[in-house]
Every structure is written in C-alpha cells, then in structure tokens.
Design a protein around this motif. Structure first.
Motif, PDB file in Angstrom:
ATOM      1  N   ASP A 122      -2.442  -3.043   6.180  1.00 56.14           N
ATOM      2  CA  ASP A 122      -1.502  -3.973   5.541  1.00 56.14           C
ATOM      3  C   ASP A 122      -0.993  -4.977   6.569  1.00 56.14           C
ATOM      4  N   ARG A 365       5.083   0.578   0.054  1.00 51.25           N
ATOM      5  CA  ARG A 365       4.741   0.938  -1.314  1.00 51.25           C
ATOM      6  C   ARG A 365       5.451   2.219  -1.730  1.00 51.25           C
ATOM      7  N   SER A 370       1.829   0.096  -6.016  1.00 48.38           N
ATOM      8  CA  SER A 370       2.830  -0.963  -5.809  1.00 48.38           C
ATOM      9  C   SER A 370       2.251  -2.100  -4.971  1.00 48.38           C
ATOM     10  N   GLU A 371       2.723  -3.309  -5.289  1.00 49.93           N
ATOM     11  CA  GLU A 371       2.366  -4.487  -4.494  1.00 49.93           C
ATOM     12  C   GLU A 371       3.296  -4.528  -3.295  1.00 49.93           C
ATOM     13  N   ASP A 373       5.100  -6.795  -0.146  1.00 50.92           N
ATOM     14  CA  ASP A 373       5.456  -8.145   0.286  1.00 50.92           C
ATOM     15  C   ASP A 373       5.303  -8.187   1.810  1.00 50.92           C
TER      16      ASP A 373
END
Ligand code: URA
Ligand code: CA
Length: 433
Positions: A122, A365, A370-371, A373
C-alpha cells in the motif's frame, strides 16, 4: 497413526517424531484431522511446549503445506527480514534499497495492510505509476539486475498456518511460544529466504510484553532457522512508541526518503542500521556486524542508497521524481492539530492506539474490502522522553472529508506522561545464535 494418540502423547509431555508431526500437519491441511482434534493438540502444546527438534519439524511441515517460492535463479544469498508487528514501521522501505546498494539481493514479497498495521505494498502505491503486479520472471530479472524488487503475494503459502492461526485465535492458544515461532518462521522459509533477520518487538504495544518473553521468542526462532539451514539473527527492539514520526502510506514514503537522504528520525535510522548490518553480514557482503554497519552508514550519507531507491521505483514504473517533490504523491485536503491537555515528560505512546487512530482517518483497512486513503495518516511531534507543556502541539492528523474526533481522542489515550524524564531504549539486545 491416530490423531488421538498424538494428542495424548503431547499431553503427557513426550516428544513427537518427524512422521507424527507430518501426519498431523498434513492431515489438518487436507481436512482429515478435524478442528476439534487440532484444538486439543494446540492446547497440549500450550502446556507442554515442544523440543527444539519438534519445533523445526513443525515449522518445516507448515512451510511445506502449500506453495513454496523458488528464488534459486537469483544470484547471491537472499536475506529476508521480518518484524513481529509494527505501527508506522517504515524500515522495509529504507532497508530494501539500502542493503541492495551494498549488493545484497532483496527479493521482497509483500502484503497489504490489514487493520491498524500498514502494508509495504500500500505504501509503495502512493508513488504514482508504481506497479507491484509484475510477473515472476520480471521480478527475478529485476532482482538480478538492480538487486531489489517488490512483488505482491501470490500463490497459497502455508495453508496449514492460515487454518491453525484462525483456530488458535478462538481456542486461547495464540500465546504459545512454539506455535508463534513456527507460524512466523514457516512463512519466511516458504517465501524462499536463504537467511533471515528478525525484529522482535517488545513493550506495551507489542505481542511480547516483557523482555524475557521477547528473548525467549527470539532465541526460539533463531534456533529454528539455524537448524533448518537458514542462517538467522534477531534483535529485540522497543515498541513503547511508534517508530519515527509518520504513520500512514504517503507520509511513511516521505519519511523513508528523508531517512535515505540521511536526515530521517534518529530511531528509524538506528533500527535500519542495526537490522541492515545483520542482513549485510548474513548476505556475506561484510565480515563483521561492525563493518556492515559502517558500510551502510556510508551509503546512507553519500546518496547511493537514495539513488538505489530511485532506480527501484523507475524499474517498477513509478515516478522517481517523488524523492524531490513529495506533492507528486496523494495529499490530504484536511488537517487537524492535536494539543497536549497536560504537562510532563512523554513516558509512552501506545502504538496500537496510534495505529487505530490512523486507520480511522482512512490510512488502514478495517476489512479486506475497505478502500484506503493513501494520503491519510498522522505525524507525531513529540516522542518518548520529550518535555511537553499543556497546549503544545502533539500530533497533526491528515484526512479527506473525515470526522477527526475519534482519532483525536485516541491520540489523547495513546500519550502517557510522567513527571520525570525517561530515556527510551531502542535496541534491547542482539541475538546471533
Ligand atoms: N504472527 C504470526 O504470523 N503468527 C503468530 O502466531 C503470531 C504472530
Ligand atoms: Ca514511521
């Protein structure tokens, strides 16, 4: 062979043979050993422990329960690093280019973050263009050419561990030293490591709450690794506060770049030098830990580690200009400053609470779906040992269209103050055998 006999044997504190351990792990993986028998076995291990020999057989059986990564086409000794849980743990992002700059091949398989701990993948996706979905062929070619590449986890690694970890979670058997050690080491071995460096965290925010427990776990894992033919070393490092200042994806990339420029947070740099020295030594690019450390310091301060990072980003289609211009990465629209409500010396910063605060802002998440940010997260301004007056700036929160109140209250919960100054100890111990 009957599973019930193996349960009774362990219950009586006897040593299981290699064949018996294979039988139970293979049976559990293919479903012929049911959950209730595995639960009873795990509980027997919880009370009776395992011998060193059992621990190795157990680890290898789990490592071989699914796919194993073959890194044999990569030249040199592949050294992997594992940390037993960290919040804002930016070490991988610094270590990968840093040790690669000394010629140690870094073939990193990495996962996404779940819950309040971040994932290296990520973080890297904060860099515009960066691709982690590369083919295994390209991955191997890149490591041979540049000494560093990162790929997303693929294949079915250690299915026995996935099942067993879920079972331990609901049967009160998570906190068993041989089960923890086997779980961690099996995954490193299945991922193809020739040598392994372990960062065992200790403190309120860690799995291991006392130095004694952390030492015992570190020694157990080092013994398993060495008996399994993978040179293994460990350090025990402090988790009474998050590492560095940044928690969040883009924010941690910025922090990693600052560290590669030789101007990062002192604790993060120090931990990277210690872990990096073990990696370089095990990778046989230095003849002592001291020499390795000196070589790494040079690469950090002469710009070569940063150059390696740029090369690594460009090779995986990312924009290397991010090292000069952080605004090329996602930026948060909103920020909120959190001020101290009392005076004193910072005694502890609960890393779990800080991690959950960052997650509530969108940096992590809550569920796999979940997305996240990439711009969200937080920056600490005060660390353990620093003097704080009521009203001083403690933390800045970053988010997009989020309610800051949960994160704000978590920050206040996380900071513990005392009337006297405490000197934080970052590295408690180095374990080489
Ligand atoms: N991490 C793991 O991967 N396994 C454990 O059992 C504990 C921590
Ligand atoms: Ca950090």
């Amino acid at each position: 062979m009957r599973m019930v006999d193996l349960i009774i044997k362990k219950q009586e504190g006897k040593e299981l043979t290699k064949e018996e351990i294979r039988f139970l792990i293979e049976g559990y993986t293919d479903g012929s050993v049911p959950d209730y028998q595995m639960s009873a076995f795990a509980m027997a291990v919880y009370f009776q422990d395992m011998t060193d020999r059992e621990r190795v057989e157990f680890t290898m059986a789990i490592a071989e329960s699914g796919d194993q990564i073959d890194l044999s086409e990569i030249d040199g000794i592949k050294v992997d690093k594992h940390s037993t849980g960290g919040v804002g743990d930016t070490t991988t992002l610094v270590l990968a280019p840093l040790v690669a700059s000394l010629g140690v091949p870094v073939a990193k398989m990495s996962g996404r973050g779940l819950g309040h701990t971040g994932g290296t993948l990520d973080k890297l996706e904060s860099i515009p263009g960066f691709k982690i979905e590369i083919s295994e062929e390209d991955f191997i070619e890149l490591v041979n050419k540049n000494k560093v590449a990162v790929i997303g986890q693929s294949g079915d690694l250690c299915p026995a561990d996935k099942k067993l970890y879920a079972l331990r979670d609901v049967t009160g058997t998570v906190n068993s030293l041989p089960l923890i050690a086997g779980s961690i080491m099996s995954k490193k071995i299945a991922a193809g490591a020739d040598a392994i460096v372990l960062d065992v965290k200790v403190g309120a925010g860690a799995f291991m709450k006392s130095i004694e427990d952390a030492e015992e776990l570190a020694h157990a894992m080092v013994a398993i690794g060495n008996l399994a033919g993978r040179n293994t070393m460990a350090i025990i490092s402090d988790m009474s506060q998050p590492l560095g200042y940044a928690v969040g994806n883009t924010l941690e990339i910025e922090e990693a770049i600052e560290t590669l420029k030789g101007q990062g947070p002192a604790d993060l740099e120090e931990l990277c030098l210690e872990l990096g020295a073990q990696m370089v030594y095990l990778g046989e690019k230095a003849t002592s830990l001291e020499e390795a450390r000196e070589l790494l310091k040079e690469k950090l301060h002469n710009g070569e580690a940063l150059e390696k990072f740029k090369e690594f980003i460009a090779a995986q289609y990312g924009n290397p200009e991010v090292v000069n211009d952080y605004s090329l990465m996602p930026q948060a629209k909103d920020k909120k400053e959190v001020y101290a409500e009392e005076s004193g010396y910072v005694a502890e910063i609960d890393a779990d609470a800080i991690g959950v605060a960052a997650m509530s802002l969108g940096a992590g998440r809550a569920t796999k779906e979940s997305e996240i940010d990439l711009a969200a997260g937080l920056m600490l301004h005060k660390k353990v040992g620093e003097k704080v007056a009521k009203g001083d700036l403690l933390v800045t929160l970053y988010a997009n269209d989020k309610d800051f109140s949960e994160a704000e209250s978590l920050v206040h919960q996380a900071y513990k103050f005392s009337s006297t100054s405490v000197e934080p100890t970052l590295i408690h111990e180095t374990i080489t055998e």
